[in-house]
Design a protein around this motif. Structure first.
Motif, PDB file in Angstrom:
ATOM      1  N   GLY A 559     -26.711  16.500 -12.123  1.00  0.00           N
ATOM      2  CA  GLY A 559     -27.164  15.111 -12.082  1.00  0.00           C
ATOM      3  C   GLY A 559     -28.605  14.968 -12.518  1.00  0.00           C
ATOM      4  O   GLY A 559     -28.957  14.019 -13.245  1.00  0.00           O
ATOM      5  N   ALA A 560     -29.454  15.919 -12.115  1.00  0.00           N
ATOM      6  CA  ALA A 560     -30.867  15.855 -12.505  1.00  0.00           C
ATOM      7  C   ALA A 560     -31.023  16.026 -14.010  1.00  0.00           C
ATOM      8  O   ALA A 560     -31.900  15.404 -14.631  1.00  0.00           O
ATOM      9  CB  ALA A 560     -31.652  16.924 -11.763  1.00  0.00           C
ATOM     10  N   LEU A 561     -30.192  16.859 -14.620  1.00  0.00           N
ATOM     11  CA  LEU A 561     -30.254  17.045 -16.068  1.00  0.00           C
ATOM     12  C   LEU A 561     -29.738  15.831 -16.828  1.00  0.00           C
ATOM     13  O   LEU A 561     -30.199  15.544 -17.944  1.00  0.00           O
ATOM     14  CB  LEU A 561     -29.439  18.285 -16.470  1.00  0.00           C
ATOM     15  N   ILE A 562     -28.773  15.138 -16.217  1.00  0.00           N
ATOM     16  CA  ILE A 562     -28.186  13.973 -16.890  1.00  0.00           C
ATOM     17  C   ILE A 562     -29.084  12.761 -16.733  1.00  0.00           C
ATOM     18  O   ILE A 562     -29.538  12.161 -17.708  1.00  0.00           O
ATOM     19  CB  ILE A 562     -26.783  13.682 -16.324  1.00  0.00           C
ATOM     20  N   ALA A 563     -29.330  12.376 -15.479  1.00  0.00           N
ATOM     21  CA  ALA A 563     -30.144  11.180 -15.227  1.00  0.00           C
ATOM     22  C   ALA A 563     -30.532  11.146 -13.764  1.00  0.00           C
ATOM     23  O   ALA A 563     -29.679  11.325 -12.889  1.00  0.00           O
ATOM     24  CB  ALA A 563     -29.370   9.910 -15.585  1.00  0.00           C
ATOM     25  N   PRO A 564     -31.806  10.918 -13.440  1.00  0.00           N
ATOM     26  CA  PRO A 564     -32.230  10.801 -12.041  1.00  0.00           C
ATOM     27  C   PRO A 564     -31.487   9.698 -11.297  1.00  0.00           C
ATOM     28  O   PRO A 564     -31.251   9.818 -10.090  1.00  0.00           O
ATOM     29  CB  PRO A 564     -33.730  10.502 -12.156  1.00  0.00           C
ATOM     30  N   SER A 565     -31.120   8.639 -12.009  1.00  0.00           N
ATOM     31  CA  SER A 565     -30.407   7.532 -11.354  1.00  0.00           C
ATOM     32  C   SER A 565     -29.053   7.990 -10.837  1.00  0.00           C
ATOM     33  O   SER A 565     -28.564   7.495  -9.816  1.00  0.00           O
ATOM     34  CB  SER A 565     -30.220   6.370 -12.326  1.00  0.00           C
ATOM     35  N   LEU A 566     -28.411   8.960 -11.527  1.00  0.00           N
ATOM     36  CA  LEU A 566     -27.131   9.491 -11.065  1.00  0.00           C
ATOM     37  C   LEU A 566     -27.310  10.236  -9.746  1.00  0.00           C
ATOM     38  O   LEU A 566     -26.487  10.124  -8.840  1.00  0.00           O
ATOM     39  CB  LEU A 566     -26.538  10.422 -12.120  1.00  0.00           C
ATOM     40  N   VAL A 567     -28.408  10.993  -9.618  1.00  0.00           N
ATOM     41  CA  VAL A 567     -28.698  11.703  -8.368  1.00  0.00           C
ATOM     42  C   VAL A 567     -28.908  10.705  -7.236  1.00  0.00           C
ATOM     43  O   VAL A 567     -28.427  10.898  -6.111  1.00  0.00           O
ATOM     44  CB  VAL A 567     -29.931  12.603  -8.533  1.00  0.00           C
ATOM     45  N   ALA A 568     -29.622   9.611  -7.522  1.00  0.00           N
ATOM     46  CA  ALA A 568     -29.848   8.593  -6.497  1.00  0.00           C
ATOM     47  C   ALA A 568     -28.531   7.966  -6.063  1.00  0.00           C
ATOM     48  O   ALA A 568     -28.294   7.737  -4.869  1.00  0.00           O
ATOM     49  CB  ALA A 568     -30.798   7.529  -7.028  1.00  0.00           C
TER      50      ALA A 568
END
Length: 720
Positions: A559-568
């Motif tokens: 998720g961090a590699l894809i987009a921080p918003s996904l991690v959130a």
């Protein structure tokens, strides 16, 4: 040790009163098989609440679906986005139904105590059996609880209307004899007038359902009703007598279910469940009790059943095919309720009846073990949805149980779909212009602001039933004070919501794994539940939850590699998985649970003012444990206690003989070993559990064991 003549003591079971209980057909039915109502004036269908629930559910799903569509429609809807929308609708409908039901329950309880103690009736006219099926349970706990129940009924003056039956399917030979020791001690404590009985089945055919069926077909004809207990059940005399009075007042009632509240729990996980059961449970139960009306469900215990209805309508057939979907019906209680309702009997709930209690698994791993069996039983109901003649709400009960487990893989697929969409938008080059003419490119995009709003609304709908329950709980002064006051109760509710949110993703994976195993054809066994407080060894926790933690790490990094918003977006799920091992360890930790109790958190009124029956059951259980009934080897106990040896022989089934020519390997091996052994210790060292069980069922082999001297050093098997 020598067997004396039978003592002048009552038989372990009363004379049989047979009652036919035919298996009910599933593929054929006609309306002329429905019984006529005796009291039609009592039959009122709650159309207003049902229309409200149906309308509210449809409106919520339509609004939620519309908002989700608007989230994904930006730039056109791709295949993955359609899948995400479909999965969202399935999951949202589940929480929307709970939300609307809780609204009904909130208004049904508004201004009233969530539970109340009924006044006992002036008299009863019925004969009732208290039936507790047991399977490899700790005898001191079970028999101590039954003593407490019987004495409460006797104090109310209704002992003449209730007989107690402990019907055992225990397969462990040492526990079986421990049950007999506890039974003898229980009879001595209650006195010769007490009608308390015990029966052990040589073969646990058809498991719990077969255990109860055996009781009904052999002794059911002597009773009007039976109150079914589970091994961890406890019911006050007031509650039991009130159920019997309710049955007498309603001649069309087949099953009347109570709401069992969780008590006596001290680990962190169990206290979380206990608090949720007491604070939120009554509102949820009141809601479904109102709109289900007389088309309700049965949860297998803490309920009263009319014997005529159960024998005439509740006989279970085996399903076609092999397990896990065929064979023996596992979650039999739902099916029994549906078949009894099909016959024209009412099945309903008294959610406000105080004095119905149970216990819960002490840790996350214990819950998962129980859940695996329940998962198979509920998924098996897919084969019963087409049963002829069922009422619509009976089918809804099946669907509700099925989806309670399918919700986990649906939730998981929804998360995976979201990750796939994020990957697509990050790494896959979009096809800006398709073969069809378009002025603008087609690629997956989201309305982030609308998505955030929808997420908040979904969380509010998910938590709302808990808020409704909390409000009702706080409005009642006794409940509020019993939970430590308003401030501590609110803090406890917040803590429960946080812990439940962290446990949820772990249970999502556990249940998803169970669903996939069952779909792959792997059946589950029937193991006894661990009921005592206490933690599980850390290595077992790491083994069970290691892959959950690894999945959390992979999800976080991806998720961090894809987009921080996904991690959130996935933070609650990721947090629960990353903390799976320490959370599971903490869940069964007794010290943490007791620390919360000392701080006045996660308290329930039944802890502040402990029900006398809970205290009595605990004290009687400790007394029996102090007598050593739980710990002794079966053969040693029989060898040391001549009376126990004599009573054991009297309790064995009479007139049962092995057909000539039919060889039982376990009995033959037991006979060979007991004949060759030079001491009891030597025999015990040689016998396997199955061989010991065969010996305990055989009077001739028992007589040989009685002649062996005790205390000699055992020789290794095969050394003679």
């Amino acid at each position: 040790m020598t067997p004396d003549a039978a003592a002048n003591t009552p038989e372990a079971m009363p004379p049989e009163a047979p009652m036919a209980m035919p298996a009910q057909p599933l593929n054929r039915w006609s309306d002329d098989q429905v019984r006529e109502l005796v009291a039609p004036q009592l039959w009122r269908t709650p159309w207003v609440s049902r229309i409200f629930v149906a309308t509210g559910l449809i409106a919520a799903v339509l609004l939620g679906g519309r908002e989700m569509y608007r989230v994904v429609e930006v730039g056109g809807v791709t295949v993955l986005e359609w899948a995400l929308l479909a999965l969202f609708l399935v999951n949202f409908s589940w929480i929307a139904l709970a939300f609307v039901s809780a609204i009904v329950g909130f208004f049904a309880l508004f201004g009233k105590p969530a539970i109340a103690t009924p006044e006992p009736p002036e008299k009863l006219n019925s004969r009732n059996a208290l039936v507790m099926p047991i399977y490899n349970e700790q005898p001191s706990r079970v028999f101590g609880a039954m003593q407490a129940v019987y004495e409460e009924i006797a104090r109310l003056g209704f002992a003449a209307h209730f007989d107690c039956f402990l019907v055992s399917d225990t397969t462990d030979p040492d526990i079986w004899i421990a049950e007999e020791r506890a039974f003898i001690a229980l009879r001595e404590a209650l006195g010769p007038e007490a009608k308390v009985y015990y029966r052990h089945r040589p073969k646990n055919h058809r498991r719990k359902a077969g255990n109860i069926e055996d009781f009904v077909t052999r002794w059911g004809g002597a009773y009007d009703h039976m109150v079914i207990f589970d091994a961890d059940s406890l019911m006050t005399g007031h509650a039991i007598v009130a159920l019997a009075a309710a049955m007498e007042a309603d001649p069309d009632a087949g099953i009347i279910q109570t709401l069992p509240l969780v008590i006596n729990r001290n680990t962190l996980f169990a206290r979380t469940q206990q608090f949720a059961s007491r604070v939120y449970g009554p509102v949820i139960a009141a809601g479904i009790g109102v709109w289900y009306g007389r088309d309700g469900n049965y949860w297998g215990h803490n309920a009263i059943i009319r014997m005529e209805a159960f024998a005439g309508g509740g006989g279970l057939p085996d399903l076609r095919g092999r397990p896990p979907f065929g064979g023996l019906i596992m979650s039999h209680d739902f099916v029994e309720a549906a078949l009894i309702r099909r016959k024209g009997w009412a099945v309903y709930m008294l959610p406000r009846l105080e004095g119905s209690y149970e216990e819960s698994p002490p840790s996350l791993i214990d819950l998962a073990a129980r859940d695996r069996r329940w998962c198979q039983g509920n998924l098996q109901h897919t084969a019963l949805l087409a049963t002829r003649g069922l009422y619509p709400l009976s089918r809804q009960h099946f669907l509700n149980g099925i989806f309670s487990y399918l919700a986990s893989p649906f939730w998981m697929f929804m998360l995976l779909c979201g990750i796939a969409l994020a990957l697509q938008s990050k790494f896959i080059r979009p096809e800006y212009f398709t073969d069809e003419f378009a002025l603008f490119p087609a690629w997956p995009r989201f309305d982030a602001e609308r998505a955030l709003t929808l997420f908040a609304v979904t969380m509010a709908i998910l938590i709302a039933p808990k808020v409704f329950g909390l409000i009702i709980h706080l409005m009642n002064g006794a409940s509020r004070r019993g939970s430590g006051g308003a401030f501590r109760t609110i803090v406890s509710a917040i803590l429960e919501i946080i812990l439940s949110s962290l446990f949820a993703p772990i249970m999502m994976l556990v249940q998803s794994s169970s669903v996939f195993e069952i779909l792959a054809g792997r059946s589950t066994g029937w193991n006894p539940q661990r009921r005592d407080d206490g933690s599980i060894p850390f290595r077992d926790i790491a083994w069970n939850h290691g892959w959950h933690t690894a999945l959390g790490v992979v999800t976080l990094i991806s998720g961090a590699l894809i987009a921080p918003s996904l991690v959130a977006w996935m933070s609650p799920t990721i947090a629960g998985l990353l903390l799976a091992i320490p959370l599971s360890w903490a869940s069964g930790n007794l010290a943490w649970g007791l620390a919360l109790k000392r701080l006045g958190l996660m308290l329930i009124p039944e802890e502040t003012n402990v029900p006398p029956i809970a205290t009595a059951a605990r004290d009687y259980g400790r007394r029996l444990a102090g007598l050593g009934v739980d710990s002794a080897d079966a053969l040693k106990a029989l060898h040391a206690d001549e009376r126990l040896f004599r009573e054991h022989g009297r309790m064995l089934p009479k007139g049962v003989s092995r057909p000539r020519g039919q060889i039982e390997p376990d009995r033959c091996m037991a006979a060979a070993k007991i004949t060759e052994a030079e001491s009891l210790d030597e025999a015990i060292a040689w016998l396997t559990p199955k061989e010991k069980t065969a010996l305990l069922h055989d009077r001739a082999l028992l007589a040989l064991a009685a002649k062996l001297p005790d205390g000699a050093e055992p020789a290794p098997a095969g050394s003679a």
